[in-house]
Design a protein around this motif. Structure first.
Motif, mmCIF file in Angstrom:
data_model
loop_
_atom_site.group_PDB
_atom_site.id
_atom_site.type_symbol
_atom_site.label_atom_id
_atom_site.label_comp_id
_atom_site.label_asym_id
_atom_site.label_seq_id
_atom_site.Cartn_x
_atom_site.Cartn_y
_atom_site.Cartn_z
ATOM 1 N N GLU A 132 44.262 46.393 51.258
ATOM 2 C CA GLU A 132 44.836 45.244 50.559
ATOM 3 C C GLU A 132 44.612 45.387 49.065
ATOM 4 O O GLU A 132 43.569 45.868 48.627
ATOM 5 C CB GLU A 132 44.160 43.946 51.033
ATOM 6 C CG GLU A 132 44.728 43.406 52.296
ATOM 7 C CD GLU A 132 44.090 42.077 52.689
ATOM 8 O OE1 GLU A 132 43.700 41.300 51.796
ATOM 9 O OE2 GLU A 132 43.998 41.841 53.898
ATOM 10 N N GLY A 133 45.597 44.963 48.277
ATOM 11 C CA GLY A 133 45.471 44.997 46.820
ATOM 12 C C GLY A 133 45.926 46.305 46.190
ATOM 13 O O GLY A 133 46.092 46.375 44.979
ATOM 14 N N THR A 170 51.896 44.005 54.728
ATOM 15 C CA THR A 170 52.794 43.018 54.140
ATOM 16 C C THR A 170 52.761 43.192 52.629
ATOM 17 O O THR A 170 51.699 43.173 52.018
ATOM 18 C CB THR A 170 52.364 41.590 54.513
ATOM 19 O OG1 THR A 170 52.305 41.491 55.945
ATOM 20 C CG2 THR A 170 53.355 40.569 53.977
ATOM 21 N N LEU A 171 53.942 43.361 52.039
ATOM 22 C CA LEU A 171 54.058 43.578 50.600
ATOM 23 C C LEU A 171 54.147 42.242 49.861
ATOM 24 O O LEU A 171 54.352 41.198 50.471
ATOM 25 C CB LEU A 171 55.302 44.413 50.306
ATOM 26 C CG LEU A 171 55.371 45.763 51.020
ATOM 27 C CD1 LEU A 171 56.713 46.420 50.771
ATOM 28 C CD2 LEU A 171 54.240 46.660 50.573
ATOM 29 N N GLU A 172 54.045 42.301 48.551
ATOM 30 C CA GLU A 172 54.115 41.090 47.728
ATOM 31 C C GLU A 172 55.448 40.378 47.834
ATOM 32 O O GLU A 172 55.552 39.190 47.545
ATOM 33 C CB GLU A 172 53.778 41.398 46.273
ATOM 34 C CG GLU A 172 54.710 42.369 45.600
ATOM 35 C CD GLU A 172 54.245 42.758 44.215
ATOM 36 O OE1 GLU A 172 54.111 41.857 43.358
ATOM 37 O OE2 GLU A 172 54.008 43.955 43.993
ATOM 38 N N THR A 173 56.488 41.070 48.279
ATOM 39 C CA THR A 173 57.801 40.445 48.456
ATOM 40 C C THR A 173 57.950 39.810 49.835
ATOM 41 O O THR A 173 58.950 39.155 50.106
ATOM 42 C CB THR A 173 58.913 41.495 48.285
ATOM 43 O OG1 THR A 173 58.739 42.509 49.289
ATOM 44 C CG2 THR A 173 58.893 42.107 46.905
ATOM 45 N N ASP A 207 52.695 45.822 45.465
ATOM 46 C CA ASP A 207 51.321 45.587 45.888
ATOM 47 C C ASP A 207 51.284 45.250 47.378
ATOM 48 O O ASP A 207 52.169 44.568 47.896
ATOM 49 C CB ASP A 207 50.701 44.416 45.123
ATOM 50 C CG ASP A 207 50.468 44.743 43.655
ATOM 51 O OD1 ASP A 207 50.251 45.929 43.334
ATOM 52 O OD2 ASP A 207 50.508 43.812 42.830
ATOM 53 N N VAL A 208 50.220 45.703 48.041
ATOM 54 C CA VAL A 208 49.981 45.356 49.438
ATOM 55 C C VAL A 208 49.217 44.033 49.430
ATOM 56 O O VAL A 208 48.114 43.950 48.902
ATOM 57 C CB VAL A 208 49.165 46.458 50.163
ATOM 58 C CG1 VAL A 208 48.810 46.020 51.569
ATOM 59 C CG2 VAL A 208 49.937 47.766 50.182
ATOM 60 N N LYS A 209 49.811 42.990 49.998
ATOM 61 C CA LYS A 209 49.165 41.665 50.035
ATOM 62 C C LYS A 209 48.264 41.514 51.249
ATOM 63 O O LYS A 209 47.249 40.830 51.190
ATOM 64 C CB LYS A 209 50.212 40.550 50.027
ATOM 65 C CG LYS A 209 50.836 40.359 48.680
ATOM 66 C CD LYS A 209 49.796 39.929 47.665
ATOM 67 C CE LYS A 209 50.366 39.829 46.285
ATOM 68 N NZ LYS A 209 49.381 39.815 45.244
ATOM 69 N N TYR A 210 48.661 42.126 52.377
ATOM 70 C CA TYR A 210 47.834 42.007 53.573
ATOM 71 C C TYR A 210 48.021 43.238 54.450
ATOM 72 O O TYR A 210 49.143 43.702 54.653
ATOM 73 C CB TYR A 210 48.199 40.761 54.397
ATOM 74 C CG TYR A 210 47.440 40.710 55.700
ATOM 75 C CD1 TYR A 210 46.106 40.304 55.724
ATOM 76 C CD2 TYR A 210 48.027 41.115 56.889
ATOM 77 C CE1 TYR A 210 45.393 40.290 56.912
ATOM 78 C CE2 TYR A 210 47.321 41.099 58.074
ATOM 79 C CZ TYR A 210 46.001 40.683 58.083
ATOM 80 O OH TYR A 210 45.286 40.697 59.251
ATOM 81 N N THR A 211 46.914 43.752 54.955
ATOM 82 C CA THR A 211 46.947 44.782 55.977
ATOM 83 C C THR A 211 45.607 44.765 56.700
ATOM 84 O O THR A 211 44.585 44.401 56.119
ATOM 85 C CB THR A 211 47.251 46.182 55.394
ATOM 86 O OG1 THR A 211 47.456 47.094 56.467
ATOM 87 C CG2 THR A 211 46.151 46.687 54.502
ATOM 88 N N LYS A 229 48.497 49.305 45.113
ATOM 89 C CA LYS A 229 49.911 49.424 44.751
ATOM 90 C C LYS A 229 50.426 50.708 45.394
ATOM 91 O O LYS A 229 49.810 51.761 45.265
ATOM 92 C CB LYS A 229 50.084 49.473 43.239
ATOM 93 C CG LYS A 229 51.544 49.392 42.801
ATOM 94 C CD LYS A 229 51.683 49.312 41.305
ATOM 95 C CE LYS A 229 51.517 47.944 40.740
ATOM 96 N NZ LYS A 229 52.597 46.996 40.927
#
Length: 191
Positions: free
Chosen positions: A174-175, A159-162, A137-141, A177
């Protein structure tokens, strides 16, 4: 007795044993002599699977390497803590703990439940074989702004979930996959 592999037959991603340690070939370059009587040489870029050291070494074409006792066992990622990262062996249902040195940047691609393979040498875990692609998942862009593509840049940071930051096309939000290649970290598509 394990079979022997000639240096000239070692190709990219093949495993071989050299000086008592398992190696994987990252690149192979064969140079044949132009003069009569010259020896064919093989330059291998290789990674030591025990300590992740990478180096180039030149061998004669007829040099032979034993095949290492390396097996790949299906496993799933459980969690990480101060002791290391924990994986569940899908065959024996044992939990294996790998250190940060054994993992390299693999944690950048792992979320709980990710299926992968544990690399074992002489029965002991020494590292991971990641899947070719992962879905995260993309957490932030940053949102795309109309006209951004005119600057010639058609990608942006995400920024990815990891926690890993990768380059993605402007249309990713954002959000979402996304699918990424673990070898290069490149965007491979939406899910």
């Amino acid at each position: 007795m394990a079979s022997l592999l000639n240096a000239i037959n070692v190709k990219r991603k093949m495993l071989f044993e050299f000086e008592g340690a398992p190696y994987v070939c990252l690149d192979s370059d064969i140079s044949t002599p132009t003069a009569r009587g010259g020896q064919t040489l093989v330059r291998l870029k290789m990674r030591n699977l025990l300590n992740n050291a990478v180096f180039d070494k030149t061998f004669k074409a007829e040099d032979r390497f034993p095949e290492p006792d390396v097996v790949f066992v299906p496993a799933s990622y459980l969690y990480s803590d101060a002791d290391g990262s924990h994986f569940l062996d899908q065959e024996s249902f044992e939990t294996h703990t790998l250190t940060e040195a054994m993992l390299g940047d693999a944690l950048d691609w792992l979320i709980e439940g990710t299926m992968l393979q544990i690399r074992k040498y002489n029965g002991n875990p020494i590292g991971l074989q990641l899947p070719q692609f992962v879905e995260l998942d993309v957490k932030y862009t940053e949102p795309a702004v109309k006209g951004d593509s005119s600057s010639g840049s058609v990608t942006k940071d995400a920024t990815l979930e990891t926690g890993r930051v990768v380059r993605v096309p402007l249309f990713i939000k954002e959000g979402e996959k996304i699918k990424l290649t673990t070898e290069t970290g490149e965007f491979a598509g939406r899910v």
